[in-house]
Scaffold this active site. Structure first.
Site, PDB file in Angstrom:
ATOM      1  N   ASP A 197      -7.830  -5.189  -0.144  1.00 41.80           N
ATOM      2  CA  ASP A 197      -8.584  -5.829  -1.407  1.00 41.80           C
ATOM      3  C   ASP A 197      -8.224  -7.290  -1.553  1.00 41.80           C
ATOM      4  OD1 ASP A 197     -10.082  -3.738  -1.968  1.00 41.80           O
ATOM      5  OD2 ASP A 197      -8.106  -2.837  -3.114  1.00 41.80           O
TER       6      ASP A 197
ATOM      7  N   HIS B 144       0.851  -1.272  -0.048  1.00 46.30           N
ATOM      8  CA  HIS B 144       0.142   0.075   0.009  1.00 46.30           C
ATOM      9  C   HIS B 144       0.789   1.353  -0.145  1.00 46.30           C
ATOM     10  CE1 HIS B 144      -3.212   2.815   1.009  1.00 46.30           C
ATOM     11  NE2 HIS B 144      -3.845   1.994   0.684  1.00 46.30           N
TER      12      HIS B 144
HETATM   13  N1  CMC Z   1       4.317  -7.624  -5.154  1.00 47.75           N
HETATM   14  C1  CMC Z   1       5.596  -7.377  -5.016  1.00 47.75           C
HETATM   15  N2  CMC Z   1       6.543  -6.380  -4.957  1.00 47.75           N
HETATM   16  C2  CMC Z   1       5.768  -5.111  -4.753  1.00 47.75           C
HETATM   17  C3  CMC Z   1       4.561  -5.150  -4.349  1.00 47.75           C
HETATM   18  C4  CMC Z   1       3.701  -6.523  -4.667  1.00 47.75           C
HETATM   19  N3  CMC Z   1       2.383  -6.167  -4.620  1.00 47.75           N
HETATM   20  N4  CMC Z   1       4.252  -3.702  -3.930  1.00 47.75           N
HETATM   21  C5  CMC Z   1       5.311  -3.154  -4.143  1.00 47.75           C
HETATM   22  N5  CMC Z   1       6.420  -3.908  -4.199  1.00 47.75           N
HETATM   23  C6  CMC Z   1       7.800  -3.608  -4.122  1.00 47.75           C
HETATM   24  C7  CMC Z   1       8.022  -2.876  -5.500  1.00 47.75           C
HETATM   25  O1  CMC Z   1       8.571  -3.557  -6.498  1.00 47.75           O
HETATM   26  C8  CMC Z   1       9.416  -2.097  -4.792  1.00 47.75           C
HETATM   27  O2  CMC Z   1      10.470  -3.085  -4.697  1.00 47.75           O
HETATM   28  P1  CMC Z   1      11.848  -2.204  -4.614  1.00 47.75           P
HETATM   29  O3  CMC Z   1      12.098  -1.412  -3.636  1.00 47.75           O
HETATM   30  O4  CMC Z   1      12.801  -3.369  -4.668  1.00 47.75           O
HETATM   31  O5  CMC Z   1      12.104  -1.392  -6.081  1.00 47.75           O
HETATM   32  C9  CMC Z   1       8.976  -1.717  -3.310  1.00 47.75           C
HETATM   33  O6  CMC Z   1       7.939  -3.032  -3.086  1.00 47.75           O
HETATM   34  C10 CMC Z   1       8.067  -0.622  -3.372  1.00 47.75           C
HETATM   35  O7  CMC Z   1       6.778  -0.389  -4.244  1.00 47.75           O
HETATM   36  P2  CMC Z   1       6.411   0.855  -4.957  1.00 47.75           P
HETATM   37  O8  CMC Z   1       5.770   0.498  -6.373  1.00 47.75           O
HETATM   38  O9  CMC Z   1       7.388   1.949  -4.634  1.00 47.75           O
HETATM   39  O10 CMC Z   1       5.212   1.214  -4.053  1.00 47.75           O
HETATM   40  P3  CMC Z   1       3.981   2.271  -4.134  1.00 47.75           P
HETATM   41  O11 CMC Z   1       3.697   2.933  -2.846  1.00 47.75           O
HETATM   42  O12 CMC Z   1       4.270   3.247  -5.331  1.00 47.75           O
HETATM   43  O13 CMC Z   1       2.990   1.310  -4.583  1.00 47.75           O
HETATM   44  C11 CMC Z   1       0.855  -0.110  -4.503  1.00 47.75           C
HETATM   45  C12 CMC Z   1       1.683   0.945  -3.842  1.00 47.75           C
HETATM   46  C13 CMC Z   1      -0.466  -0.481  -3.748  1.00 47.75           C
HETATM   47  C14 CMC Z   1       0.590   0.359  -5.937  1.00 47.75           C
HETATM   48  C15 CMC Z   1       1.670  -1.396  -4.884  1.00 47.75           C
HETATM   49  O14 CMC Z   1       2.043  -2.006  -3.619  1.00 47.75           O
HETATM   50  C16 CMC Z   1       1.148  -2.654  -5.481  1.00 47.75           C
HETATM   51  O15 CMC Z   1       1.011  -2.408  -6.837  1.00 47.75           O
HETATM   52  N6  CMC Z   1       0.255  -3.215  -4.944  1.00 47.75           N
HETATM   53  C17 CMC Z   1      -0.572  -4.318  -5.736  1.00 47.75           C
HETATM   54  C18 CMC Z   1      -1.895  -3.919  -5.999  1.00 47.75           C
HETATM   55  C19 CMC Z   1      -2.809  -3.738  -4.921  1.00 47.75           C
HETATM   56  O16 CMC Z   1      -2.889  -4.551  -4.219  1.00 47.75           O
HETATM   57  N7  CMC Z   1      -3.358  -2.552  -4.866  1.00 47.75           N
HETATM   58  C20 CMC Z   1      -4.254  -2.123  -3.856  1.00 47.75           C
HETATM   59  C21 CMC Z   1      -3.971  -1.286  -2.941  1.00 47.75           C
HETATM   60  S1  CMC Z   1      -4.964  -1.039  -1.522  1.00 47.75           S
HETATM   61  C22 CMC Z   1      -6.751  -0.495  -2.184  1.00 47.75           C
HETATM   62  C23 CMC Z   1      -6.653   0.861  -2.608  1.00 47.75           C
HETATM   63  O17 CMC Z   1      -6.101   1.880  -2.178  1.00 47.75           O
HETATM   64  O18 CMC Z   1      -7.169   0.845  -3.628  1.00 47.75           O
END
Ligand code: CMC
Length: 451
Positions: free
Chosen positions: A386, A328
């Site tokens: 989710d 998240h």
């Molecule tokens: N699976 C694998 N790796 C992940 C995931 C994941 N679900 N989420 C983040 N990472 C890794 C990412 O690759 C990065 O690694 P590194 O530091 O080695 O480069 C690190 O964790 C930080 O990730 P980020 O992309 O910078 O984090 P963010 O804050 O930009 O993204 C997120 C947040 C929710 C978009 C992401 O965690 C994600 O895509 N999760 C899966 C989709 C999901 O479940 N979304 C629902 C969110 S909750 C409901 C809502 O608010 O709508």
């Protein structure tokens, strides 16, 4: 004072010391000691201090740069507070755990919309008023019938909610508090009807009209699962689980879809158009579409033995696969909603006796492994709301392509409350971010034959 050049390294040079006792921070050029800007520090009721950069450009000629709004507050709000480090979520100051256990979705809607918990009489009036706006103009059903049967329900939701502005032209008077309120009630009341109709359309069953004697969540389940030729009683355990899903998704401060609603509304767009844009934003798999993506992922994994291979791919930076339902942007601790949803999920699985469902078994195994895996633990990637809502909705018999529509039903109250708040905030202006232009320098047009 005004540097006004395109040297990107200049962005890293000036330093922002911590807030000074006089409540300002100063942007200082470390080489010359020149003060480039004096910026006020704003303080909310709780949460980190915020540097007010509104005069930054006027003072220094520079913009701030923050793609993805990693460190930018876009507005002042009194509705929801999220502490991502502590894993805390408050609606109007009330902890989500208390609301989930002791309240119900309609009471939470009243709270989110008005700022206070209702006394009995006010609550009864509110419930009555919302319940008595659940029916759609009959013409809407013809609009819906224009969609292909295999259309994604979110496509229908975006289209139909936007189209409601054609039925309520007076809602464009966004300066009128009365109009804003009636639109809020209409959206809140009609969203379950639209979501259920989108589902019925996709499976070829007749639309079910709302039943005003049913509770909000019950009515949603009734409109989705009842058919005109049979009696249908909603299972109270499922109605309570649905109510809980709605409470937990009701608002989440300035997330992508809410910010979209505010940005659309900032131009004076009517509430139906504004909320339709929020639905479009919610649709994406990184946001509300995650609950559907969780199920798609479980189907793709297919069998237990493929879990390790999938987890390896999710951890591989070169692979685009992510473990859906994990991580998240704000919560770097356990999502408090996920904790509540996890318990509800186990209750529903027991009630329906579906623990043997292969996808659900894969989900529970993934959860167990990922919570122990150093990759996920070190990045604070916990299951989010989710992950479990997807599992519950699947167990309830709701098809996965409808999951995000249920999220949209729940989030509508947050969208309209935030949209309304924006309209009474005197500091709000049309949303108009700036950019770092990295395109071509100014050049002259060359006639086609001379190129
Ligand atoms: N699976 C694998 N790796 C992940 C995931 C994941 N679900 N989420 C983040 N990472 C890794 C990412 O690759 C990065 O690694 P590194 O530091 O080695 O480069 C690190 O964790 C930080 O990730 P980020 O992309 O910078 O984090 P963010 O804050 O930009 O993204 C997120 C947040 C929710 C978009 C992401 O965690 C994600 O895509 N999760 C899966 C989709 C999901 O479940 N979304 C629902 C969110 S909750 C409901 C809502 O608010 O709508």
């Amino acid at each position: 004072m005004h540097k006004g050049n395109n040297d990107m390294s200049g962005f890293a040079t000036p330093v922002l010391p911590g807030p000074t006792p006089d409540g300002f921070v100063y942007l200082v050029d470390p080489e010359t000691g020149e003060r480039l800007a004096r910026l006020p520090v704003l303080r909310g009721t709780i949460g980190p201090d915020v540097i007010d950069v509104r005069t930054l450009h006027a003072q220094s000629g520079m913009f701030s740069y923050d793609p993805g709004y990693m460190a930018t507050a876009s507005c002042e709000s009194t509705i929801t507070y999220v502490d991502g480090d502590e894993g805390e979520l408050l609606y109007r100051g009330y902890p989500i755990e208390q609301l989930a256990e002791q309240s119900n979705f309609l009471e939470v809607c009243y709270l989110i919309l008005t700022g206070e918990l209702p006394e009995r009489e006010a609550f009864e009036k509110f419930s009555h008023d919302v319940t008595h706006h659940t029916m759609l103009h009959e013409q809407v059903s013809f609009l819906l019938r224009g969609f292909r049967r295999d259309a994604h329900p979110m496509a229908l939701m975006v289209g139909v909610v936007g189209a409601l502005s054609a039925f309520y032209a007076e809602s464009s008077d966004v300066a009128s508090e009365g109009q804003r309120m009636i639109s809020a009630y209409r959206l809140l009341a009609k969203m379950p009807t639209i979501a259920a109709m989108a589902y019925k359309w996709s499976i070829g069953q007749p639309f079910m009209y709302p039943k005003n004697k049913l509770g909000y969540a019950e009515n949603l389940l009734h409109m989705m699962f009842a058919v005109p030729c049979e009696d249908y009683t909603v299972n109270p355990v499922l109605a309570r689980a649905m109510d809980l899903i709605l409470i937990l998704h009701a608002d989440h401060e300035q997330n992508a879809s809410t910010s979209t609603v505010r940005l659309t509304g900032s131009s004076g767009a009517n509430p139906f158009a504004s909320v339709a844009s929020g639905i479009a934003s919610l649709w994406g798999p990184a946001h509300g579409g995650a609950n559907e993506a969780v199920l798609r992922m479980l189907e793709e994994i297919g069998t237990f033995d493929r879990i390790p291979e999938f987890l390896d791919r999710a951890k591989d930076r070169g692979d685009t696969i992510r473990l859906m339902g994990f991580g998240h942007r704000v919560y770097k601790n356990y999502d408090p909603r996920a904790k509540i949803m996890r318990d509800a999920c186990h209750q529903v699985l027991d009630e329906l006796d579906v623990r043997d469902d292969p996808h659900l078994r894969i989900a529970l195994e993934l959860e167990k492994i990922a919570l122990d895996d150093p990759y996920f633990v070190s990045r604070n990637l916990y299951p989010n709301v989710d992950f479990y809502s997807g599992i519950i909705l699947k167990a309830m018999g709701i098809p996965r392509h409808l999951f995000t529509a249920v999220f949209a039903v729940a989030r509508t109250v947050g969208w309209v409350a935030q949209w309304n708040e924006m309209h009474v905030d005197v500091s709000q202006r049309i949303g108009r971010p700036r950019q770092i232009y990295t395109g071509s320098q100014k050049r002259s047009y060359v006639a086609m034959d001379a190129r």
